[in-house]
Write an enzyme that holds these catalytic residues in place. Structure first.
Site, PDB file in Angstrom:
ATOM      1  N   TYR A 164       3.734  -1.372  11.842  1.00 57.09           N
ATOM      2  CA  TYR A 164       2.840  -2.417  11.331  1.00 57.09           C
ATOM      3  C   TYR A 164       2.862  -3.658  12.234  1.00 57.09           C
ATOM      4  O   TYR A 164       1.880  -4.384  12.326  1.00 57.09           O
ATOM      5  CB  TYR A 164       3.265  -2.846   9.921  1.00 57.09           C
ATOM      6  N   LYS A 203      11.799  10.578  10.364  1.00 54.80           N
ATOM      7  CA  LYS A 203      11.252  11.690  11.153  1.00 54.80           C
ATOM      8  C   LYS A 203      12.146  11.805  12.394  1.00 54.80           C
ATOM      9  O   LYS A 203      11.692  11.691  13.541  1.00 54.80           O
ATOM     10  CB  LYS A 203       9.774  11.393  11.501  1.00 54.80           C
ATOM     11  N   ASP A 234       7.885  14.514   6.093  1.00 52.18           N
ATOM     12  CA  ASP A 234       6.942  15.553   5.639  1.00 52.18           C
ATOM     13  C   ASP A 234       7.557  16.337   4.479  1.00 52.18           C
ATOM     14  O   ASP A 234       6.910  16.603   3.468  1.00 52.18           O
ATOM     15  CB  ASP A 234       6.503  16.466   6.794  1.00 52.18           C
ATOM     16  N   ASP A 252       5.051   2.996   2.734  1.00 52.48           N
ATOM     17  CA  ASP A 252       3.700   2.725   2.226  1.00 52.48           C
ATOM     18  C   ASP A 252       3.104   4.017   1.670  1.00 52.48           C
ATOM     19  O   ASP A 252       2.570   4.047   0.554  1.00 52.48           O
ATOM     20  CB  ASP A 252       2.835   2.184   3.374  1.00 52.48           C
ATOM     21  N   ASP A 263       2.662   5.345  -2.625  1.00 53.79           N
ATOM     22  CA  ASP A 263       1.389   5.696  -3.269  1.00 53.79           C
ATOM     23  C   ASP A 263       1.476   7.105  -3.851  1.00 53.79           C
ATOM     24  O   ASP A 263       1.016   7.370  -4.963  1.00 53.79           O
ATOM     25  CB  ASP A 263       0.229   5.657  -2.257  1.00 53.79           C
TER      26      ASP A 263
HETATM   27  C1  IPM Z   1       0.704  -2.033   0.326  1.00 56.03           C
HETATM   28  C2  IPM Z   1      -0.668  -2.067   0.932  1.00 56.03           C
HETATM   29  C3  IPM Z   1      -0.598  -2.897   2.230  1.00 56.03           C
HETATM   30  C4  IPM Z   1       0.358  -2.184   3.162  1.00 56.03           C
HETATM   31  C5  IPM Z   1      -1.958  -3.139   2.897  1.00 56.03           C
HETATM   32  C6  IPM Z   1      -2.936  -3.803   1.964  1.00 56.03           C
HETATM   33  C7  IPM Z   1      -1.821  -3.908   4.173  1.00 56.03           C
HETATM   34  O1  IPM Z   1      -1.130  -0.785   1.149  1.00 56.03           O
HETATM   35  O2  IPM Z   1       1.253  -3.108   0.025  1.00 56.03           O
HETATM   36  O3  IPM Z   1       1.233  -0.937   0.125  1.00 56.03           O
HETATM   37  O4  IPM Z   1      -0.031  -1.251   3.866  1.00 56.03           O
HETATM   38  O5  IPM Z   1       1.526  -2.577   3.204  1.00 56.03           O
HETATM   39 MG    MG Z   2       0.076   0.754   0.340  1.00 61.35          MG
END
Ligand code: IPM
Ligand code: MG
Length: 372
Positions: A142, A189, A221, A245, A249
């Site tokens: 990032y 990884k 993975d 990240d 999710d």
């Molecule tokens: C998160 C979001 C952010 C990230 C984005 C909005 C930059 O997806 O906080 O998980 O990737 O960190």
């Molecule tokens: Mg995110």
């Protein structure tokens, strides 16, 4: 306790969900005699519109002069679909994380007993899941050097980590595991990436200071697959920025909705609390956004300042709302009457009257007849 809280509602559904978290915090302040002062500032697309800057200086200054930041969401489709945009809302969030030194992002993932049937995963697989993800937040790909060749045909993003960056979050993850199920899983990884091999070496050394905690390793993975096959095997997951990240999710599916997942971002000096979901532009202003992730982020804020009884009360209110199905359509599709603010009102009401059966609340707000 006196706390100065910077409110950064941001874009899309950010303001509406943050409002509900503020309601909960104000109710807590009044019930427990705390003094919480809220000051609001712009971040993200709205700040670009107003100041051509996703993180204006006044916003950053406000955060630095506050005890904690409560963040909503950022993002707008007009930037998502324009890869050539030079200024993007996300830059505001990334800069904020970096400037405040928020190196550890903690994302709890839980299967709520009342929502087991909401997840697309089988009940047997998710029942009892309780994971705490420690995502490194200010390093890696990032923040590494970004390059685009002059002809625009070659691009690169550098993933770089240093030993101290890994050590400081590793210590937090092990400390947390000591209070939980005594297991840390490092997700990396290391079969391919040099940076992952550094993570393994450093984390293995840090682990020696925590003999009661077991450390194991998973390639990312495989971890993505294990998260679906057998999420109960995890206690604390420690991982770098981008893997964290993605995997968080994915893990949100266990809870039944991404609208339930809260997070705390902490550093040596500052702290920020935010839902993990994005700005959900399609839902903006419709009253269908789930405020629970924001409300639970407020509970994490209270925990951070050792106001654990207060945080527990908020969590009890959230659980009660789920149990009574006072929930937005993402988890309660049958109900179109329960809006974002009704969920917030219910939890506020619960904080004031935790012993009440809340039947009254339901009758008044959901327009049901009173059977007395
Ligand atoms: C998160 C979001 C952010 C990230 C984005 C909005 C930059 O997806 O906080 O998980 O990737 O960190
Ligand atoms: Mg995110």
């Amino acid at each position: 306790m006196k706390l100065k809280i910077a409110l950064l509602p941001g874009d899309g559904i950010g303001p509406e969900v943050t409002n509900q978290a503020v309601k909960a915090l104000k109710a807590i302040a009044s019930e427990y005699d705390h003094n919480f002062q809220f000051t609001q500032a712009d971040v993200g697309a709205i700040a670009i519109d107003k100041f051509n800057d996703p993180l204006p200086k006044e916003t950053l200054d406000l955060c630095k002069s506050s005890d904690a930041v409560l963040f909503g969401a950022i993002g707008h489709p007009k930037y998502d679909n324009d890869p050539s945009a030079k200024v993007r809302p996300e830059q505001g969030l990334l800069k904020l994380r970096k400037e405040l030194g928020l190196f550890a992002n903690i994302r709890p993932v839980k299967a709520y007993p009342t929502l087991l049937n909401k997840s697309p995963l089988k009940k047997d697989i998710i029942e009892g899941t309780d994971i705490s993800i420690y995502r490194e937040l200010t390093g890696g790909i990032y923040f590494g050097k970004k390059e685009l060749s002059d002809d625009g045909n070659i691009a690169s993003d550098l993933c770089e980590y240093s030993r101290p960056e890994i050590e400081r979050i590793a210590h937090l993850a092990f400390k947390s595991a000591q209070t939980r199920n005594h297991k840390v899983t490092l997700v990396d990884k290391a079969n391919v990436l040099e940076s992952s091999r550094l993570w393994r070496r450093v984390v293995t050394e840090v682990a020696k200071g925590y003999p009661q905690v077991t450390l194991d390793f998973l390639f990312v993975d495989n971890a993505a697959m294990q998260m679906i096959l057998n999420p109960k095997q995890f206690d604390v997951i420690l991982t770098e920025n981008m893997f964290g990240d993605i995997i968080s999710d994915e893990a949100s599916v266990i809870g039944g909705s991404i609208g339930l997942l809260a997070s705390a971002s902490v550093g040596d000096k500052y702290s920020m609390f935010e839902p993990i979901h994005g700005s959900f532009p399609q839902a903006t202003g419709k009253g269908i956004a789930n405020p629970i992730a924001s409300i639970l982020s407020a509970a994490m804020l209270l925990d951070h300042f050792n106001l654990n009884t207060e945080a527990e009360l908020i969590r009890a209110g959230v659980e009660k709302s789920l149990k009574l199905k006072i929930s937005t359509p993402d988890i309660n599709p049958a109900s179109d009457k329960v809006t974002t603010s009704i969920v917030g009102d219910f939890i506020e009401d619960f904080i004031f009257n935790p012993k009440d059966t809340n039947l009254n609340f339901m009758n008044i707000h959901l327009g049901q007849s009173t059977i007395i």
